[in-house]
Scaffold this active site. Structure first.
Site, PDB file in Angstrom:
ATOM      1  N   HIS A  53      12.820  -3.241  -7.201  1.00  0.00           N
ATOM      2  CA  HIS A  53      13.075  -1.927  -7.782  1.00  0.00           C
ATOM      3  C   HIS A  53      13.837  -2.115  -9.094  1.00  0.00           C
ATOM      4  O   HIS A  53      14.786  -2.904  -9.152  1.00  0.00           O
ATOM      5  CB  HIS A  53      13.950  -1.081  -6.847  1.00  0.00           C
ATOM      6  CG  HIS A  53      13.305  -0.765  -5.534  1.00  0.00           C
ATOM      7  ND1 HIS A  53      12.740   0.460  -5.258  1.00  0.00           N
ATOM      8  CD2 HIS A  53      13.129  -1.511  -4.408  1.00  0.00           C
ATOM      9  CE1 HIS A  53      12.259   0.455  -4.011  1.00  0.00           C
ATOM     10  NE2 HIS A  53      12.488  -0.727  -3.478  1.00  0.00           N
ATOM     11  N   HIS A 113       8.685  -6.750  -3.443  1.00  0.00           N
ATOM     12  CA  HIS A 113       8.764  -5.999  -4.701  1.00  0.00           C
ATOM     13  C   HIS A 113      10.208  -5.832  -5.125  1.00  0.00           C
ATOM     14  O   HIS A 113      11.126  -5.868  -4.295  1.00  0.00           O
ATOM     15  CB  HIS A 113       8.101  -4.620  -4.557  1.00  0.00           C
ATOM     16  CG  HIS A 113       8.657  -3.804  -3.433  1.00  0.00           C
ATOM     17  ND1 HIS A 113       8.263  -3.971  -2.120  1.00  0.00           N
ATOM     18  CD2 HIS A 113       9.599  -2.835  -3.414  1.00  0.00           C
ATOM     19  CE1 HIS A 113       8.934  -3.131  -1.348  1.00  0.00           C
ATOM     20  NE2 HIS A 113       9.757  -2.432  -2.114  1.00  0.00           N
TER      21      HIS A 113
HETATM   22  P1  5GP Z   1      11.045  -0.297  -0.149  1.00  0.00           P
HETATM   23  O1  5GP Z   1      11.795   0.719   0.641  1.00  0.00           O
HETATM   24  O2  5GP Z   1       9.955  -0.961   0.667  1.00  0.00           O
HETATM   25  O3  5GP Z   1      11.943  -1.307  -0.830  1.00  0.00           O
HETATM   26  O4  5GP Z   1      10.379   0.480  -1.346  1.00  0.00           O
HETATM   27  C1  5GP Z   1       9.078   0.973  -1.329  1.00  0.00           C
HETATM   28  C2  5GP Z   1       8.969   1.955  -2.458  1.00  0.00           C
HETATM   29  O5  5GP Z   1       7.590   2.235  -2.655  1.00  0.00           O
HETATM   30  C3  5GP Z   1       9.659   3.283  -2.206  1.00  0.00           C
HETATM   31  O6  5GP Z   1      10.681   3.493  -3.163  1.00  0.00           O
HETATM   32  C4  5GP Z   1       8.546   4.318  -2.294  1.00  0.00           C
HETATM   33  O7  5GP Z   1       8.937   5.489  -2.953  1.00  0.00           O
HETATM   34  C5  5GP Z   1       7.480   3.561  -3.063  1.00  0.00           C
HETATM   35  N1  5GP Z   1       6.117   3.992  -2.721  1.00  0.00           N
HETATM   36  C6  5GP Z   1       5.625   4.243  -1.473  1.00  0.00           C
HETATM   37  N2  5GP Z   1       4.307   4.569  -1.555  1.00  0.00           N
HETATM   38  C7  5GP Z   1       3.990   4.533  -2.871  1.00  0.00           C
HETATM   39  C8  5GP Z   1       2.763   4.790  -3.573  1.00  0.00           C
HETATM   40  O8  5GP Z   1       1.717   5.097  -3.000  1.00  0.00           O
HETATM   41  N3  5GP Z   1       2.795   4.659  -4.930  1.00  0.00           N
HETATM   42  C9  5GP Z   1       3.951   4.311  -5.597  1.00  0.00           C
HETATM   43  N4  5GP Z   1       3.865   4.226  -6.926  1.00  0.00           N
HETATM   44  N5  5GP Z   1       5.105   4.060  -4.956  1.00  0.00           N
HETATM   45  C10 5GP Z   1       5.133   4.158  -3.617  1.00  0.00           C
END
Ligand code: 5GP
Ligand code: ZN
Length: 138
Positions: A103, A101
């Site tokens: 951001h 994903h």
């Molecule tokens: P990562 O750290 O893997 O790059 O980012 C994962 C992101 O997913 C985090 O910023 C976190 O806040 C977001 N996230 C985690 N669980 C959920 C969820 O259930 N719904 C949404 N909309 N975002 C989520």
């Protein structure tokens, strides 16, 4: 294509709700549940791939197109003057959800979210050696 235990695959299947922003045949965008700043959005491929390297390369165009559309709309909706597009790959890089994903983070001058600090190489040779070390692996 889809992983039954993956959080973002559950969002794709509608098993977990999300604040949807944008959707195409290949991509879904929704708000991050714990935003760095309000408007912080996530753009995800509809195919399950744990990180960058498992993504089919031909989805790149769909992802870039979605990042352009979503990035502009987030910028306008939040009054941001800039946008960071960030992809974390691997736990050491801050990846928590193992479904690739991007951001989309709205930015304004002086918002305190300064990116990491750069530092020069020891000398030109060190930089040349690093470039060579990377190049031979491509
Ligand atoms: P990562 O750290 O893997 O790059 O980012 C994962 C992101 O997913 C985090 O910023 C976190 O806040 C977001 N996230 C985690 N669980 C959920 C969820 O259930 N719904 C949404 N909309 N975002 C989520
Ligand atoms: Zn997934």
């Amino acid at each position: 294509m889809i992983d039954k235990d993956c959080l973002f695959c559950k969002i794709l299947r509608g098993e977990i709700p999300c604040a949807k922003i944008y959707e195409t045949a290949a991509v879904l965008a929704f708000l991050d549940i714990a935003p760095i700043r309000p408007g912080h959005a996530l753009v995800i491929p509809k195919v399950h791939a744990p990180s960058l390297w498992e993504l089919p390369a031909d989805i790149g165009g769909d992802l870039v197109a979605a990042l352009q559309v979503v990035g502009r709309a987030v910028r306008e909706a939040t009054g941001a003057t800039g946008i960071n597009v960030v992809m974390n790959n691997g736990a050491s890089a801050g990846q928590l959800v193992l479904h690739a994903h991007f951001h989309v983070i709205p930015r304004v001058e002086g918002d305190g979210l300064s990116p990491w600090q750069g530092a020069p190489y020891a000398d030109t040779m060190a930089m040349t050696r690093m470039a060579e070390s990377i190049r031979i692996r491509i």
